[in-house]
Motif scaffolding. Structure first.
Motif, PDB file in Angstrom:
ATOM      1  N   ASN A   1       0.711  -1.251  -0.128  1.00 16.84           N
ATOM      2  CA  ASN A   1       0.012   0.030  -0.117  1.00 16.84           C
ATOM      3  C   ASN A   1       0.853   1.240   0.068  1.00 16.84           C
ATOM      4  N   VAL A   2       1.952   1.299   0.719  1.00 17.47           N
ATOM      5  CA  VAL A   2       2.870   2.288   0.830  1.00 17.47           C
ATOM      6  C   VAL A   2       3.390   2.672  -0.368  1.00 17.47           C
ATOM      7  N   ILE A   3       4.037   1.464  -0.925  1.00 21.44           N
ATOM      8  CA  ILE A   3       4.887   1.503  -2.308  1.00 21.44           C
ATOM      9  C   ILE A   3       3.826   1.877  -3.497  1.00 21.44           C
ATOM     10  N   GLY A   4       2.683   1.291  -3.371  1.00 19.17           N
ATOM     11  CA  GLY A   4       1.741   1.684  -4.462  1.00 19.17           C
ATOM     12  C   GLY A   4       1.201   3.088  -4.505  1.00 19.17           C
ATOM     13  N   SER A   5       0.945   3.621  -3.109  1.00 18.65           N
ATOM     14  CA  SER A   5       0.996   4.867  -3.013  1.00 18.65           C
ATOM     15  C   SER A   5       1.969   5.859  -3.666  1.00 18.65           C
TER      16      SER A   5
ATOM     17  N   GLY B   1       1.423   8.266  -6.998  1.00 16.97           N
ATOM     18  CA  GLY B   1       1.976   9.986  -6.994  1.00 16.97           C
ATOM     19  C   GLY B   1       2.924  10.136  -8.312  1.00 16.97           C
ATOM     20  N   VAL B   2       3.749   9.213  -8.309  1.00 16.34           N
ATOM     21  CA  VAL B   2       5.059   9.574  -9.458  1.00 16.34           C
ATOM     22  C   VAL B   2       4.240   9.434 -10.898  1.00 16.34           C
ATOM     23  N   LEU B   3       3.363   8.396 -11.062  1.00 18.38           N
ATOM     24  CA  LEU B   3       2.728   8.281 -12.306  1.00 18.38           C
ATOM     25  C   LEU B   3       1.555   9.324 -12.774  1.00 18.38           C
ATOM     26  N   VAL B   4       1.064  10.279 -11.618  1.00 18.26           N
ATOM     27  CA  VAL B   4      -0.078  11.017 -12.009  1.00 18.26           C
ATOM     28  C   VAL B   4       0.831  12.243 -12.487  1.00 18.26           C
TER      29      VAL B   4
ATOM     30  N   LEU C   1       1.697   6.568   6.292  1.00 21.96           N
ATOM     31  CA  LEU C   1       2.847   6.322   5.500  1.00 21.96           C
ATOM     32  C   LEU C   1       2.281   6.223   4.123  1.00 21.96           C
ATOM     33  N   SER C   2       1.120   5.730   3.800  1.00 26.89           N
ATOM     34  CA  SER C   2       0.504   5.574   2.241  1.00 26.89           C
ATOM     35  C   SER C   2       0.438   6.912   1.565  1.00 26.89           C
ATOM     36  N   LEU C   3      -0.282   7.764   2.517  1.00 26.04           N
ATOM     37  CA  LEU C   3      -0.314   9.335   2.192  1.00 26.04           C
ATOM     38  C   LEU C   3       1.033   9.984   2.028  1.00 26.04           C
ATOM     39  N   ALA C   4       1.616   9.808   2.951  1.00 22.46           N
ATOM     40  CA  ALA C   4       3.238  10.553   2.619  1.00 22.46           C
ATOM     41  C   ALA C   4       3.886   9.955   1.520  1.00 22.46           C
TER      42      ALA C   4
ATOM     43  N   GLY D   1       6.134  11.066  -3.910  1.00 20.45           N
ATOM     44  CA  GLY D   1       5.778  10.540  -5.400  1.00 20.45           C
ATOM     45  C   GLY D   1       5.716  11.622  -6.136  1.00 20.45           C
ATOM     46  N   LEU D   2       4.643  12.479  -5.704  1.00 21.68           N
ATOM     47  CA  LEU D   2       4.286  13.784  -6.434  1.00 21.68           C
ATOM     48  C   LEU D   2       5.384  14.773  -6.417  1.00 21.68           C
ATOM     49  N   LEU D   3       5.834  15.104  -5.210  1.00 19.85           N
ATOM     50  CA  LEU D   3       7.020  16.076  -4.925  1.00 19.85           C
ATOM     51  C   LEU D   3       8.229  15.466  -5.964  1.00 19.85           C
ATOM     52  N   ILE D   4       8.708  14.328  -5.665  1.00 19.90           N
ATOM     53  CA  ILE D   4       9.863  13.786  -6.629  1.00 19.90           C
ATOM     54  C   ILE D   4       9.620  13.841  -8.041  1.00 19.90           C
TER      55      ILE D   4
END
Length: 124
Positions: free
Chosen positions: A42-46, A50-53, A108-111, A116-119
């Motif tokens: 769930n954390v890795i997928g979250s 974020g990265v994929l979006v 952790l999933s939200l973080a 992912g978004l920020l990176i």
């Protein structure tokens, strides 16, 4: 429509296989008693979501969303398994572990998604 359905199915097969392998690996490394594998996917997928979006949006590649986001990540992440694990811990009387598991998984999933978004935004 049928092409997207095929993409979702293919991505789901790969994602579910990945989820199984992570769960198996976590069980072998950490042992039973706490659902580390479910929390990890769930954390890795979250994070990956974020990265994929960002990446798909930046590349105007949203056509890959059915394969990667709905299929791959939908098959990989495990909210229903998360729910079952939390209730199982609760029913076993491991109230502290259940609360810790739910709190850590959500936080952790939200973080991870924000990371992912920020990176991804910083790299594009």
């Amino acid at each position: 429509m049928i092409q997207n359905l095929i993409y979702v199915a293919l991505g789901g097969a790969v994602g579910a296989s990945g989820r199984y392998l992570v769960g198996l690996g976590a069980l072998r490394l950490m042992g039973p008693g706490f659902p580390f594998g479910t929390m990890a996917v769930n954390v890795i997928g979250s994070f990956a979501m974020g990265v994929l979006v960002v990446v798909l949006g930046h590349l105007s590649a949203n056509r890959f969303a059915p394969l990667l986001m709905t299929g791959l990540l939908g098959g990989f992440t495990t909210f229903s398994a998360f729910s079952l694990d939390a209730v199982t811990l609760w029913e076993r009387g491991a109230t502290g572990q259940a609360v810790t598991y739910v709190a850590l998984s959500v936080a952790l999933s939200l973080a991870a998604l924000v990371a992912g978004l920020l990176i991804a935004r910083a790299m594009t």
